[in-house]
Scaffold this motif. Structure first.
Motif, PDB file in Angstrom:
ATOM      1  N   LEU A 165       0.899  -1.116   0.036  1.00 55.12           N
ATOM      2  CA  LEU A 165      -0.024   0.010  -0.011  1.00 55.12           C
ATOM      3  C   LEU A 165       0.793   1.216  -0.092  1.00 55.12           C
ATOM      4  O   LEU A 165       0.646   2.373  -0.670  1.00 55.12           O
ATOM      5  N   GLN A 166       1.884   1.094   0.920  1.00 53.35           N
ATOM      6  CA  GLN A 166       2.819   2.348   0.909  1.00 53.35           C
ATOM      7  C   GLN A 166       3.329   2.530  -0.619  1.00 53.35           C
ATOM      8  O   GLN A 166       3.592   4.043  -1.051  1.00 53.35           O
ATOM      9  N   GLN A 167       3.863   1.538  -1.193  1.00 48.79           N
ATOM     10  CA  GLN A 167       4.354   1.755  -2.633  1.00 48.79           C
ATOM     11  C   GLN A 167       3.475   2.253  -3.506  1.00 48.79           C
ATOM     12  O   GLN A 167       3.738   3.392  -4.244  1.00 48.79           O
ATOM     13  N   ALA A 168       2.196   1.793  -3.534  1.00 46.03           N
ATOM     14  CA  ALA A 168       1.144   2.338  -4.448  1.00 46.03           C
ATOM     15  C   ALA A 168       0.817   3.661  -4.136  1.00 46.03           C
ATOM     16  O   ALA A 168       0.525   4.572  -4.951  1.00 46.03           O
ATOM     17  N   ALA A 169       0.872   4.184  -2.872  1.00 45.26           N
ATOM     18  CA  ALA A 169       0.792   5.528  -2.352  1.00 45.26           C
ATOM     19  C   ALA A 169       1.719   6.495  -2.927  1.00 45.26           C
ATOM     20  O   ALA A 169       1.435   7.636  -3.551  1.00 45.26           O
ATOM     21  N   GLN A 170       2.736   5.954  -2.991  1.00 44.82           N
ATOM     22  CA  GLN A 170       4.083   6.918  -3.402  1.00 44.82           C
ATOM     23  C   GLN A 170       3.774   7.040  -4.994  1.00 44.82           C
ATOM     24  O   GLN A 170       4.406   8.041  -5.439  1.00 44.82           O
TER      25      GLN A 170
END
Length: 101
Positions: free
Chosen positions: A10-15
């Motif tokens: 999720l963190q990578q997708a948000a970035q």
């Protein structure tokens, strides 16, 4: 790159997505605001209070129950003073009672 077969956190997708990054930043801001005023909220009310959305200069606190909301409304000037001292200038607080499911 086909993400269908390459799962990402999720963190990578948000970035990778400006929209998700903005949403994540707004959520962090709301949580930081709640942490800044948490100690001013009576301990028995803390579990009933959640950080809500920040829209412009208005921050919404979500509260379970009208009695808790009434008590929290009495604390609004104190909460605003704390927020101002922590760098959030001219914050309007809105208290919203969550509907029971």
């Amino acid at each position: 790159m086909n993400r269908r077969f390459n799962p990402v956190s999720l963190q990578q997708a948000a970035q990778d997505s400006p929209t998700l990054a903005s949403l994540a930043a707004r959520a962090r801001d709301a949580i930081e605001r709640l942490q800044a005023v948490q100690e001013l909220i009576p301990p028995e009310l803390r579990p009933a209070v959640q950080a809500g959305p920040v829209e412009g200069g208005t921050w919404c606190l979500l509260v379970q129950g009208s009695a808790a909301a009434a008590k929290l409304r009495q604390l609004v000037p104190l909460l605003q003073t704390r927020l101002k001292s922590r760098g959030w200038d001219d914050v309007t607080l809105r208290i919203k009672v969550l509907a029971r499911c």
